[in-house]
Design an enzyme around this catalytic site. Structure first.
Site, short mmCIF file in Angstrom:
data_model
loop_
_atom_site.label_atom_id
_atom_site.label_comp_id
_atom_site.label_asym_id
_atom_site.label_seq_id
_atom_site.Cartn_x
_atom_site.Cartn_y
_atom_site.Cartn_z
N LYS A 104 -28.02 -8.15 -15.16
CA LYS A 104 -29.46 -7.92 -15.30
C LYS A 104 -29.82 -8.03 -16.78
CE LYS A 104 -32.84 -6.84 -12.47
NZ LYS A 104 -32.91 -7.25 -11.08
P1 NAD Z 1 -44.20 -8.32 -9.92
O1 NAD Z 1 -44.32 -8.18 -11.39
O2 NAD Z 1 -44.59 -9.61 -9.26
O3 NAD Z 1 -45.05 -7.16 -9.19
C1 NAD Z 1 -44.95 -5.81 -9.50
C2 NAD Z 1 -46.11 -5.10 -8.83
O4 NAD Z 1 -45.99 -3.69 -9.03
C3 NAD Z 1 -47.48 -5.45 -9.40
O5 NAD Z 1 -48.40 -5.56 -8.33
C4 NAD Z 1 -47.83 -4.26 -10.28
O6 NAD Z 1 -49.22 -4.10 -10.46
C5 NAD Z 1 -47.24 -3.16 -9.45
N1 NAD Z 1 -47.00 -1.95 -10.20
C6 NAD Z 1 -46.48 -1.78 -11.43
N2 NAD Z 1 -46.44 -0.48 -11.75
C7 NAD Z 1 -46.93 0.18 -10.69
C8 NAD Z 1 -47.15 1.54 -10.41
N3 NAD Z 1 -46.84 2.49 -11.29
N4 NAD Z 1 -47.66 1.85 -9.22
C9 NAD Z 1 -47.98 0.90 -8.31
N5 NAD Z 1 -47.80 -0.38 -8.50
C10 NAD Z 1 -47.28 -0.73 -9.68
O7 NAD Z 1 -42.71 -7.93 -9.59
P2 NAD Z 1 -41.89 -8.26 -8.26
O8 NAD Z 1 -41.10 -9.48 -8.50
O9 NAD Z 1 -42.79 -8.15 -7.08
O10 NAD Z 1 -40.87 -7.03 -8.27
C11 NAD Z 1 -41.20 -5.77 -7.72
C12 NAD Z 1 -39.93 -5.01 -7.44
O11 NAD Z 1 -39.14 -5.77 -6.55
C13 NAD Z 1 -39.05 -4.74 -8.67
O12 NAD Z 1 -38.40 -3.51 -8.53
C14 NAD Z 1 -38.04 -5.85 -8.61
O13 NAD Z 1 -36.83 -5.50 -9.28
C15 NAD Z 1 -37.85 -5.95 -7.11
N6 NAD Z 1 -37.29 -7.24 -6.67
C16 NAD Z 1 -37.98 -8.40 -6.84
C17 NAD Z 1 -37.41 -9.60 -6.43
C18 NAD Z 1 -38.14 -10.90 -6.52
O14 NAD Z 1 -37.58 -11.91 -6.06
N7 NAD Z 1 -39.34 -10.94 -7.05
C19 NAD Z 1 -36.12 -9.59 -5.87
C20 NAD Z 1 -35.47 -8.38 -5.69
C21 NAD Z 1 -36.07 -7.20 -6.10
#
Ligand code: NAD
Length: 412
Positions: A104
């Site tokens: 990471k």
């Molecule tokens: P992203 O940046 O596209 O979206 C994050 C979302 O969370 C946004 O809508 C943001 O406004 C919201 N957010 C941030 N702080 C917040 C809070 N305090 N309360 C409520 N909402 C809040 O990111 P993503 O890619 O969707 O990732 C989200 C989670 O999923 C992370 O933990 C990431 O590690 C995990 N994840 C993502 C992927 C992927 O392929 N995108 C894969 C595995 C895990």
């Protein structure tokens, strides 16, 4: 000099040591990352000044293959969290049987405060700091919080410029035009939806009778909302970092997503507002944390009313909260299975890059579904044999695979 050790990983291991014996060198393997990079690097800003940023890359374990894991751009990015996420990536790849270890990375930055030009400079400079330690057969970054396919494109381009060679497999989550994989954009959410579907089938629960609250409306949260509403589930609440909305009759997800796309947030939409705290505590069938880590803690775990939690975010539940949820019979489908769809399609992207042959959407979908279902079946057997909760069962399953690979390499 502080040791290169992951404190949270120790907490996870303590929980499973009542089920399996771990020797001291095995605990070290599972708590001490193989490599931790921490660096300060200059980035030119639009006003002509240079700003110094802090970046990290942690390569946790490579016994099962090259390390793999996303890069996050966030003001609160922190080394202990990145170490924990790298450890969880190693476990996740083992759970879904793909030949990668875990890594990471991150940069302490609020990307919303940067111009597009500054963001490109930052992304390229980050790669210049780590290029010696990454590569298609070594360590393969990907998107995570606040990092996009465009950022992956800049990063790949920078790496190829340094190497003076084509090397698309150095990074995944690239745009389709730059040898990305079909379906990578929705893979995390689709994988999670497959897992939820299998779980609901086993419990004889029906989508149309199930209400869902989703924290986060980014890549993971927004896409899972779209998929699950198309599959007949009733999404009653969703939020972003600014606010949340709630409608007990079910939100019109198409409308919500297009509002978010147009305005950049959910402020002013014609729905009842809820705070993020209220959203997490709603009385729903399924709660899907899809934003950041550490959202369900010892302070709010007792107030969670959902019967099932599908962890699309990484590490949304703290180990202390896990114990409380267990006591309250809340079933948690852990991150390392629930959100593994993203890394599975990243794996497909890496395979397609090395073959230089690209699959159609249906083929990717079918292969993803198969891997997620097989992982669920394998894990159910493990869960039954250890009589423990889903997280502990998954951790045991993954750790046994990593230690078996280490043993075969000669580390006893
Ligand atoms: P992203 O940046 O596209 O979206 C994050 C979302 O969370 C946004 O809508 C943001 O406004 C919201 N957010 C941030 N702080 C917040 C809070 N305090 N309360 C409520 N909402 C809040 O990111 P993503 O890619 O969707 O990732 C989200 C989670 O999923 C992370 O933990 C990431 O590690 C995990 N994840 C993502 C992927 C992927 O392929 N995108 C894969 C595995 C895990």
């Amino acid at each position: 000099m502080p040791e290169n050790i992951c404190i949270n990983c120790k907490k996870y291991l303590e929980k499973i040591r009542k089920y399996i014996d771990l020797k001291e060198n095995e605990v070290d393997t599972l708590t001490k990352p193989r490599r931790t990079l921490m660096f300060s690097f200059p980035v030119p800003m639009d006003d002509g000044e240079t700003k110094i940023f802090t970046g990290y890359r942690v390569q946790f374990n490579d016994a099962r293959g090259p390390t793999k894991g996303g890069i996050r751009f966030h003001p609160d990015a922190d080394l202990e969290e990145i170490r924990t996420l790298a450890f969880l990536m190693a476990l996740k790849c083992a759970v879904v049987n793909i030949p990668f270890g875990g890594a990471k990375g991150g940069v302490i930055v609020d990307p919303k405060k940067l111009s597009k030009n500054e963001l490109e400079h930052l992304s390229r400079a980050y790669i210049r700091e780590i290029f010696k330690f990454i590569g298609p057969d070594r360590d393969i970054p990907a998107p995570d919080v606040n990092t996009t396919p465009q950022i992956m494109a800049w990063m790949m381009d920078e790496y190829e410029k340094i190497k003076q060679a084509n090397a698309p497999g150095v990074i995944t989550g690239k745009p389709i035009e730059l040898r990305g994989s079909k379906l990578r954009d929705i893979a995390t959410s689709l994988g999670g939806a497959f897992i939820l579907r299998e779980f609901m089938k086993a419990k004889k629960l029906k989508p149309e009778e199930t209400t869902i609250a989703i924290q986060g409306i980014g890549n993971a949260g927004g896409n899972v909302a779209k998929i699950l509403s198309e599959w007949g589930y009733k999404i009653v609440a969703i939020s972003d970092s600014k606010n949340g909305i709630y409608n007990e009759k079910g939100l019109d997800i198409k409308k919500v997503l297009s509002y978010k796309k147009e305005k950049g947030n959910l402020i002013g939409i014609d729905e009842k507002e809820v705070s993020n705290k209220e959203l997490l505590e709603l009385d729903v069938g399924v709660l899907i944390p899809a934003a950041l880590g550490d959202q369900i803690t010892k302070d709010n775990a007792d107030d969670i009313k959902a019967k099932i939690i599908l962890e699309l975010a990484n590490g949304p539940t703290t180990p202390e909260a896990d114990t409380i949820l267990d006591k309250n019979n809340v079933e948690v489908i852990p991150d390392i299975l629930a959100n593994a769809g993203g890394v599975v399609v990243s794996y497909f992207e890496w395979v397609q890059n090395s073959m230089n042959y690209y699959w159609e959407e249906d083929e990717v979908k079918e292969k993803l579904e198969k891997i997620m279902i097989n992982a669920t079946k394998e894990f159910e057997v493990n869960c039954a044999s250890y009589k423990c909760n889903m997280r502990d069962a998954l951790h045991i399953l993954a750790i046994n695979k990593i230690l078996a690979a280490e043993k075969l390499r000669g580390i006893h």
